[in-house]
Enzyme design. Structure first.
Site, short mmCIF file in Angstrom:
data_model
loop_
_atom_site.label_atom_id
_atom_site.label_comp_id
_atom_site.label_asym_id
_atom_site.label_seq_id
_atom_site.Cartn_x
_atom_site.Cartn_y
_atom_site.Cartn_z
N CYS A 172 0.86 -1.18 0.00
CA CYS A 172 0.00 0.00 0.00
C CYS A 172 0.91 1.24 0.00
CB CYS A 172 -0.97 -0.02 1.18
SG CYS A 172 -0.19 -0.03 2.81
N ASN A 175 2.30 1.36 4.34
CA ASN A 175 2.61 0.07 4.99
C ASN A 175 2.35 0.12 6.50
OD1 ASN A 175 5.49 -2.12 5.49
ND2 ASN A 175 3.40 -2.70 5.10
N CYS A 214 -1.45 0.68 7.40
CA CYS A 214 -2.89 0.40 7.53
C CYS A 214 -3.32 -0.84 6.72
CB CYS A 214 -3.73 1.59 7.07
SG CYS A 214 -3.49 3.08 8.07
N ARG A 215 -3.32 -0.73 5.40
CA ARG A 215 -3.93 -1.78 4.57
C ARG A 215 -3.03 -2.99 4.33
NH1 ARG A 215 -5.19 2.25 -0.23
NH2 ARG A 215 -3.24 3.05 0.65
N SER A 216 -1.76 -2.74 3.93
CA SER A 216 -0.94 -3.91 3.56
C SER A 216 -0.51 -4.78 4.76
CB SER A 216 0.26 -3.52 2.69
OG SER A 216 1.13 -2.64 3.34
N ASP A 250 -8.23 3.99 1.09
CA ASP A 250 -7.24 4.37 2.09
C ASP A 250 -8.00 4.84 3.35
OD1 ASP A 250 -5.37 5.59 3.65
OD2 ASP A 250 -4.52 6.82 2.04
#
Ligand code: 4NP
Length: 169
Positions: free
Chosen positions: A12, A15, A17-19, A130
């Site tokens: 993301c 690195n 939150c999402r990934s 995001d």
């Protein structure tokens, strides 16, 4: 002798939150299915804004409420990742462009680049939003998307590399 592992890198922007969430969810599902040892799983960000930072506490809390652990430290995506990983799975189009830019400087990139939501049963082809500047609802939505997508990505990879995961799947 064990077969070569199937290597997957989730990417993301930051690195945090999402990934890292996708990494934790994918690992959790692989463990539940008894195939964790078939995989080499990691995550990175196209930016170095948060290099060295732990995952965002909101991602950690949302995942924990569903029994999933999210951990690690942020690091920036590097050219060597394109050479090392089988799959690089990005969260949105910006991440895809960032990874493609790095790949374009290489003659020996190995990784297949994909959007995670290619494996989503709902809203396929869209990015994972995001959640960084939003509230808890955004993190719950991201968690749902990531869980749906990682479950099918796992199916896909076990089918794509049948000889690398004997007895799994
Ligand atoms: P991520 O979220 O890409 O899912 O880790 C973000 C984290 C930090 C920032 C943006 C997005 N930031 O601008 O610092």
């Amino acid at each position: 002798m064990s077969a070569e592992r199937i290597s997957v890198l989730f990417v993301c922007l930051g690195n945090i939150c999402r990934s890292p969430l996708a990494e934790g969810v994918f690992r959790h599902f692989a463990r539940e299915r008894g195939v964790e040892d078939c995989f080499d799983i990691d995550s990175a960000g196209t930016s170095g804004y948060h290099a060295g930072d732990p995952p965002d506490s909101r991602s950690v809390a949302t995942a924990r409420s569903r029994g999933i652990r999210v951990e690690g430290r942020s690091r920036q995506l590097r050219a060597a990742d394109l050479q090392r990983f089988d799959y690089i799975v990005v969260m949105d189009d910006d991440n895809l462009r960032g990874a493609e830019r790095l790949a374009s400087g290489l003659t020996d990139a190995r990784a297949q680049l994909h959007l995670l939501r290619e494996w989503d049963t709902q809203g396929t082809g869209l990015g994972v939003p995001d959640p960084y500047s939003g509230g808890a609802q955004g993190f719950a939505e991201v968690q749902d998307i990531v869980e749906r997508s990682c479950d099918r990505l796992l199916d896909h990879l076990l089918r794509e590399y049948p000889t690398r995961c004997r007895g799994g799947g």
